[in-house]
Design a protein around this motif. Sequence first.
Motif, short mmCIF file in Angstrom:
data_model
loop_
_atom_site.label_atom_id
_atom_site.label_comp_id
_atom_site.label_asym_id
_atom_site.label_seq_id
_atom_site.Cartn_x
_atom_site.Cartn_y
_atom_site.Cartn_z
N ARG A 196 -3.24 8.94 5.06
CA ARG A 196 -4.01 8.19 6.07
C ARG A 196 -3.22 6.95 6.51
O ARG A 196 -3.13 6.66 7.70
CB ARG A 196 -5.38 7.77 5.51
CG ARG A 196 -6.41 8.89 5.58
CD ARG A 196 -7.81 8.37 5.30
NE ARG A 196 -8.00 7.91 3.94
CZ ARG A 196 -8.24 8.72 2.90
NH1 ARG A 196 -8.37 10.02 3.08
NH2 ARG A 196 -8.38 8.22 1.68
N GLU A 197 -2.64 6.26 5.56
CA GLU A 197 -1.88 5.04 5.89
C GLU A 197 -0.64 5.38 6.72
O GLU A 197 -0.32 4.72 7.69
CB GLU A 197 -1.45 4.31 4.61
CG GLU A 197 -2.60 3.74 3.80
CD GLU A 197 -3.24 2.52 4.44
OE1 GLU A 197 -2.86 2.14 5.56
OE2 GLU A 197 -4.15 1.94 3.82
N VAL A 198 0.08 6.43 6.27
CA VAL A 198 1.33 6.78 6.95
C VAL A 198 1.05 7.31 8.37
O VAL A 198 1.81 7.06 9.31
CB VAL A 198 2.12 7.83 6.11
CG1 VAL A 198 3.30 8.37 6.87
CG2 VAL A 198 2.59 7.20 4.80
N SER A 199 -0.07 8.00 8.53
CA SER A 199 -0.40 8.56 9.86
C SER A 199 -0.93 7.51 10.82
O SER A 199 -1.03 7.77 12.02
CB SER A 199 -1.45 9.66 9.73
OG SER A 199 -0.99 10.64 8.88
N ASN A 200 -1.31 6.36 10.29
CA ASN A 200 -1.81 5.29 11.15
C ASN A 200 -0.61 4.62 11.82
O ASN A 200 0.19 3.97 11.17
CB ASN A 200 -2.58 4.29 10.26
CG ASN A 200 -3.07 3.10 11.04
OD1 ASN A 200 -2.71 2.91 12.20
ND2 ASN A 200 -3.88 2.28 10.39
N LYS A 201 -0.51 4.79 13.14
CA LYS A 201 0.72 4.30 13.79
C LYS A 201 0.69 2.79 14.00
O LYS A 201 1.69 2.19 14.41
CB LYS A 201 0.98 5.03 15.10
CG LYS A 201 -0.10 4.85 16.14
CD LYS A 201 0.23 5.63 17.40
CE LYS A 201 -0.75 5.32 18.50
NZ LYS A 201 -1.73 6.31 18.80
#
Length: 452
Positions: A196-201
Amino acid sequence: MDQMEAKRRIVLVPIPAQGHVTPMLQLGKALQSKGFSITVVEGHFNQVRSSSQHFPGFHFVTIKESLSESELQRLGGIEFMINLNKTSETSFKDCIAQLLLQQGSDIACIIYDEFMYFCGAAAKEFNLPSVIFSTESATNYVSRYVLSKLNADKFSIDMEDPEMQEQVVEDFSPLRYKDLPTSGLGPLEDLFELCREVSNKRTACAAIINTVSCLESSSLSWLEQEIEIPMYPIGPLHMTASPPSSLLEDDRSCIEWLNKQKPKSVIYVSVGTVVQMETKEVLEIAWGLCNSNQPFLWVIRPGSIPGFNGIKSFPQEVSKMVSDRGYVLKRAPQIEVLGHPAVGGFWSHCGWNSILESIAEGVPMICRPFHGEQKLNAMYVESVWRIGFQVEGSKVDREEVERAVKRLMVDEEGAGMEERALVLKEKLKASVKSGGTSYNALDELVKSLKTM
Ligand code: UDP
């Protein structure tokens, strides 16, 4: 003064792992050659500074790291990354404030490894452009995005159903739910949080991916649509940014040994810079390699096998057999080895860099992946590009190893894999040449960085 002269510094933030640091520094070299100044921000336990002589003109800055290297062993990779992001935000903001103070506002952009998402907060606070850099495949990027939308508990239950396991993910053929990179990475809850964190641009205005359009065009189109920022597939970076340089000391003595072997006869064996192996599996591999009657070049990294201290640690008959038929070393100049005429196959753990390097030299592969991301890469090698095959199962025995080596190096089937690998090699070469897709993507990226 034009804008390029005013804002010419790129701040790079790699993750402290060699497979990520290398392509980040290669990206730095590529951008330096286009006129940017490069500042690399690293934690204490990165290996970059020790090899800074390979990167003349780069400016290295160390930020205070509140997590020690021993925490990595204690927490495991995923929880470590989550904690590292929590504890690095403030020190990174201080670092950017210092850089702005010392050097004036010449920072054109912060480019951060997708796993170093703490950088987003500093970019926002100082109103600096930021770009995400993914050193893994575009398909892994897609997978993390898919996982970020799922619930860990529900996913575990769903995956007990064999039909669900085979189901294709969001019409994204050939990715099935069972291919999503979840295995061997610790508790699902933590993995999904990281996804979730990594996909949050955050405020990032683009993403750079170390891949090539011809290898992953559908994943790249999918990402452009879903993430809604430009994607720059500029890889393979070891080809884009020449000359490639190693961060660690390579043992080049193996080249002399390779020079004495027949063309395409040698199987090169390496499991990258992180994977740990069981002694039992290593012994089975040793027997299988020897029984295959093919010469082999085998990297055994210090610390990768518990209690192993050079091939003298093998039982005497194995140690003798291995030294007679193969060449064992601690670290190889991998790109040079894969490009050597004597090398005909690569037994690999399927890290993304290894895959790109193997394809770039047209070398077919035997895939023995260890965890999620590597398994997904191996699936692409076997089923999408058809330039190798997987050795599956939790344990591997000597007969399987022997069969696999013969299948790749001797059988007709292996010749077909090599043929396809050679076709891809030419495509990769074309992609980094003037007018090629990666060349153009780098050009576009540079144009965009100059106007930030
Ligand atoms: N590598 C090397 N010599 C070795 C072993 C590894 O140069 O003996 C390099 C290899 O060329 C690749 C990197 O280390 O660039 C490994 O990255 P990869 O993504 O394949 O795997 P990881 O180490 O991240 O699991």
